[in-house]
Motif scaffolding. Structure first.
Motif, PDB file in Angstrom:
ATOM      1  N   LEU A 136      25.919  15.416  18.709  1.00 48.66           N
ATOM      2  CA  LEU A 136      25.136  14.264  18.242  1.00 48.66           C
ATOM      3  C   LEU A 136      26.019  13.317  17.442  1.00 48.66           C
ATOM      4  O   LEU A 136      26.875  13.772  16.669  1.00 48.66           O
ATOM      5  CB  LEU A 136      23.996  14.734  17.336  1.00 48.66           C
ATOM      6  CG  LEU A 136      22.851  15.492  18.002  1.00 48.66           C
ATOM      7  CD1 LEU A 136      21.858  15.965  16.936  1.00 48.66           C
ATOM      8  CD2 LEU A 136      22.138  14.644  19.040  1.00 48.66           C
ATOM      9  N   PRO A 137      25.828  12.008  17.569  1.00 48.56           N
ATOM     10  CA  PRO A 137      26.597  11.087  16.731  1.00 48.56           C
ATOM     11  C   PRO A 137      26.294  11.337  15.252  1.00 48.56           C
ATOM     12  O   PRO A 137      25.146  11.612  14.876  1.00 48.56           O
ATOM     13  CB  PRO A 137      26.128   9.709  17.186  1.00 48.56           C
ATOM     14  CG  PRO A 137      24.898   9.921  17.995  1.00 48.56           C
ATOM     15  CD  PRO A 137      24.899  11.335  18.473  1.00 48.56           C
ATOM     16  N   CYS A 138      27.358  11.263  14.427  1.00 46.71           N
ATOM     17  CA  CYS A 138      27.282  11.772  13.048  1.00 46.71           C
ATOM     18  C   CYS A 138      26.268  11.043  12.165  1.00 46.71           C
ATOM     19  O   CYS A 138      25.527  11.693  11.408  1.00 46.71           O
ATOM     20  CB  CYS A 138      28.653  11.684  12.407  1.00 46.71           C
ATOM     21  SG  CYS A 138      29.916  12.547  13.347  1.00 46.71           S
ATOM     22  N   THR A 139      26.239   9.713  12.217  1.00 42.46           N
ATOM     23  CA  THR A 139      25.354   8.984  11.296  1.00 42.46           C
ATOM     24  C   THR A 139      23.876   9.243  11.618  1.00 42.46           C
ATOM     25  O   THR A 139      23.108   9.613  10.716  1.00 42.46           O
ATOM     26  CB  THR A 139      25.690   7.476  11.307  1.00 42.46           C
ATOM     27  OG1 THR A 139      27.073   7.335  10.963  1.00 42.46           O
ATOM     28  CG2 THR A 139      24.853   6.703  10.321  1.00 42.46           C
ATOM     29  N   PRO A 140      23.440   9.094  12.870  1.00 43.45           N
ATOM     30  CA  PRO A 140      22.041   9.411  13.182  1.00 43.45           C
ATOM     31  C   PRO A 140      21.674  10.866  12.860  1.00 43.45           C
ATOM     32  O   PRO A 140      20.607  11.141  12.327  1.00 43.45           O
ATOM     33  CB  PRO A 140      21.953   9.142  14.697  1.00 43.45           C
ATOM     34  CG  PRO A 140      23.043   8.161  14.967  1.00 43.45           C
ATOM     35  CD  PRO A 140      24.143   8.524  14.036  1.00 43.45           C
ATOM     36  N   LYS A 141      22.602  11.778  13.146  1.00 43.99           N
ATOM     37  CA  LYS A 141      22.353  13.194  12.844  1.00 43.99           C
ATOM     38  C   LYS A 141      22.135  13.380  11.338  1.00 43.99           C
ATOM     39  O   LYS A 141      21.212  14.072  10.902  1.00 43.99           O
ATOM     40  CB  LYS A 141      23.569  14.005  13.318  1.00 43.99           C
ATOM     41  CG  LYS A 141      23.439  15.504  13.185  1.00 43.99           C
ATOM     42  CD  LYS A 141      24.738  16.169  13.679  1.00 43.99           C
ATOM     43  CE  LYS A 141      24.600  17.678  13.756  1.00 43.99           C
ATOM     44  NZ  LYS A 141      25.827  18.326  14.257  1.00 43.99           N
ATOM     45  N   GLY A 142      22.996  12.708  10.543  1.00 46.00           N
ATOM     46  CA  GLY A 142      22.898  12.802   9.083  1.00 46.00           C
ATOM     47  C   GLY A 142      21.588  12.220   8.568  1.00 46.00           C
ATOM     48  O   GLY A 142      21.012  12.733   7.604  1.00 46.00           O
ATOM     49  N   ARG A 164      20.624  -2.272  16.629  1.00 42.84           N
ATOM     50  CA  ARG A 164      20.580  -1.603  17.940  1.00 42.84           C
ATOM     51  C   ARG A 164      21.984  -1.286  18.439  1.00 42.84           C
ATOM     52  O   ARG A 164      22.284  -1.427  19.625  1.00 42.84           O
ATOM     53  CB  ARG A 164      19.838  -2.469  18.950  1.00 42.84           C
ATOM     54  CG  ARG A 164      20.384  -3.879  19.068  1.00 42.84           C
ATOM     55  CD  ARG A 164      19.678  -4.674  20.145  1.00 42.84           C
ATOM     56  NE  ARG A 164      19.978  -6.091  20.005  1.00 42.84           N
ATOM     57  CZ  ARG A 164      19.509  -7.030  20.818  1.00 42.84           C
ATOM     58  NH1 ARG A 164      18.712  -6.705  21.812  1.00 42.84           N
ATOM     59  NH2 ARG A 164      19.814  -8.294  20.617  1.00 42.84           N
ATOM     60  N   SER A 165      22.862  -0.889  17.504  1.00 42.35           N
ATOM     61  CA  SER A 165      24.221  -0.540  17.931  1.00 42.35           C
ATOM     62  C   SER A 165      24.214   0.817  18.624  1.00 42.35           C
ATOM     63  O   SER A 165      23.297   1.626  18.457  1.00 42.35           O
ATOM     64  CB  SER A 165      25.160  -0.499  16.725  1.00 42.35           C
ATOM     65  OG  SER A 165      24.863   0.606  15.907  1.00 42.35           O
ATOM     66  N   ASN A 166      25.280   1.058  19.395  1.00 37.19           N
ATOM     67  CA  ASN A 166      25.401   2.338  20.109  1.00 37.19           C
ATOM     68  C   ASN A 166      25.683   3.495  19.166  1.00 37.19           C
ATOM     69  O   ASN A 166      25.435   4.646  19.510  1.00 37.19           O
ATOM     70  CB  ASN A 166      26.542   2.256  21.135  1.00 37.19           C
ATOM     71  CG  ASN A 166      26.171   1.371  22.294  1.00 37.19           C
ATOM     72  OD1 ASN A 166      24.988   1.223  22.625  1.00 37.19           O
ATOM     73  ND2 ASN A 166      27.169   0.755  22.911  1.00 37.19           N
ATOM     74  N   ILE A 167      26.230   3.189  17.982  1.00 34.92           N
ATOM     75  CA  ILE A 167      26.614   4.303  17.105  1.00 34.92           C
ATOM     76  C   ILE A 167      25.549   4.632  16.058  1.00 34.92           C
ATOM     77  O   ILE A 167      25.515   5.737  15.555  1.00 34.92           O
ATOM     78  CB  ILE A 167      27.997   4.093  16.442  1.00 34.92           C
ATOM     79  CG1 ILE A 167      28.009   2.864  15.534  1.00 34.92           C
ATOM     80  CG2 ILE A 167      29.092   3.981  17.463  1.00 34.92           C
ATOM     81  CD1 ILE A 167      29.262   2.805  14.668  1.00 34.92           C
ATOM     82  N   VAL A 168      24.679   3.677  15.734  1.00 37.45           N
ATOM     83  CA  VAL A 168      23.642   3.962  14.731  1.00 37.45           C
ATOM     84  C   VAL A 168      22.236   3.658  15.266  1.00 37.45           C
ATOM     85  O   VAL A 168      21.429   4.570  15.482  1.00 37.45           O
ATOM     86  CB  VAL A 168      23.862   3.184  13.415  1.00 37.45           C
ATOM     87  CG1 VAL A 168      22.884   3.689  12.349  1.00 37.45           C
ATOM     88  CG2 VAL A 168      25.281   3.284  12.898  1.00 37.45           C
ATOM     89  N   MET A 264      26.761  11.945   4.279  1.00 36.63           N
ATOM     90  CA  MET A 264      26.155  12.791   5.311  1.00 36.63           C
ATOM     91  C   MET A 264      26.851  12.604   6.661  1.00 36.63           C
ATOM     92  O   MET A 264      26.971  13.539   7.443  1.00 36.63           O
ATOM     93  CB  MET A 264      24.656  12.485   5.443  1.00 36.63           C
ATOM     94  CG  MET A 264      23.828  13.076   4.350  1.00 36.63           C
ATOM     95  SD  MET A 264      24.105  14.845   4.164  1.00 36.63           S
ATOM     96  CE  MET A 264      23.393  15.483   5.667  1.00 36.63           C
ATOM     97  N   THR A 265      27.286  11.367   6.928  1.00 40.31           N
ATOM     98  CA  THR A 265      28.009  11.101   8.177  1.00 40.31           C
ATOM     99  C   THR A 265      29.265  11.976   8.235  1.00 40.31           C
ATOM    100  O   THR A 265      29.556  12.614   9.255  1.00 40.31           O
ATOM    101  CB  THR A 265      28.409   9.605   8.246  1.00 40.31           C
ATOM    102  OG1 THR A 265      27.218   8.829   8.265  1.00 40.31           O
ATOM    103  CG2 THR A 265      29.239   9.291   9.475  1.00 40.31           C
TER     104      THR A 265
END
Ligand code: NAP
Length: 283
Positions: A136-142, A164-168, A264-265
């Protein structure tokens, strides 16, 4: 109430350190994370330093490979191919952004999916959207961990994500949907943004503009997660996308920049590195 991401990240890193402590005996070595830093962007240098510090705390081996901003795309791809083939490397992270002459998509796709600790590889992204096991991408997971740590009910709630970025933005909207929230994704073309954000029981803000979210945009009792990291134009200090002072008494729970989502990220990056290591060891 302020959700303290710093505190939660310390407890996550402590748990990881306890697990990693047994790895040398069980597997003969500890996880190995290689970070590639291209150029001298001060933001990137500071993120990479934070990652190296966290790796040391958890007991993960960490190497930062610094390359000049003039490195060619071909040379960078060759370096990644070398690391992909190295059995002693469990995680590869290329710090973004890259200089303009290098195609970021090409670079991310070149990282072995099994070593993609950022969760940015197209296969990991596809697996996330297909609800298959993935990094899972780190920021959304955090962010999801932060909400759960405060025992915030997500199911059935109205969530609004600005960005609406791909990373967050997009992946956090997907994770909130998977947690059964009703999710709206807002962006720069959203009309009547304040009307949209005032519907939110959970408001996630990932824009990159200092103090963009003001008190009138927040529903009383909402949970506000501030992802933004900006330089305060008045004080020069770090600040978020949310006007914390104005919103803290309106929100039921709120995060603060710094000390909220950021730590958290990094802790989730460490968790992803351990997961990639274990997956490779079990093969
Ligand atoms: P990004 O790729 O620049 O995306 C920003 C998003 O905000 C875009 O979707 C954009 O809409 C939207 N936006 C811009 N102006 C807006 C406006 N006036 N009204 C509504 N929406 C607007 O940024 P990102 O990579 O997602 O990062 C966002 C922020 O989070 C940055 O401050 C970044 O430093 C921070 N960040 C923090 C962490 C952490 O660990 N704490 C991790 C990653 C990012 P359009 O799509 O329409 O352009």
């Amino acid at each position: 109430m302020v959700i303290n991401g710093k505190e939660l990240s310390v407890s996550l890193k402590t748990q990881l350190a306890e697990r990693v402590a047994g790895f040398a005996e069980t597997y003969g070595r500890v996880p190995n994370l290689v970070v590639i830093l291209v150029g001298e962007d001060p933001g990137s240098v500071s993120y990479v330093t934070g990652k190296a510090k966290a790796a040391a705390e958890v007991g993960i081996r960490n190497t930062t490979l610094r390359r000049d901003a003039s490195i060619s795309e071909e040379e960078l791809l060759a370096l990644i191919a070398e690391l992909n083939a190295d059995d002693d490397v469990d995680g590869i992270l290329v710090q973004l952004p890259l200089p303009r002459h290098i195609d970021e998509n090409k670079v991310i796709s070149a990282i072995s999916v099994d070593k993609d600790v950022d969760g940015f590889h197209p296969l990991n992204v596809a697996r996330l959207w297909l609800k298959q096991p993935c990094v899972l991408p780190c920021t959304p997971k955090g962010i999801i961990k932060l909400l759960k740590s405060a025992e915030i009910e997500i199911s059935g709630k109205e969530a609004v994500v600005i960005g609406r970025s791909n990373i967050v933005g997009l992946p956090v909207a997907k994770l909130l949907t998977d947690e059964n929230a009703t999710v709206t994704v807002a962006h720069s073309r959203t009309r009547n943004l304040a009307e949209v954000t005032r519907r939110a029981d959970i408001l996630v803000v990932a824009i990159g503009r200092e103090r963009f979210v003001t008190a009138d945009m927040v529903k009383p009792g909402a949970v506000v997660i501030d992802v933004g990291v900006n330089r305060d134009s008045r004080t020069g200090k770090l600040c978020g996308d949310v006007d914390f002072e104005a919103c803290q008494d309106i929100a039921s729970y709120i995060t603060k920049t710094p000390g909220g989502v950021g730590p958290m990220t990094i802790a989730c990056l460490m968790e992803n590195t351990v997961e990639c290591f274990l997956k490779r060891m079990d093969k």
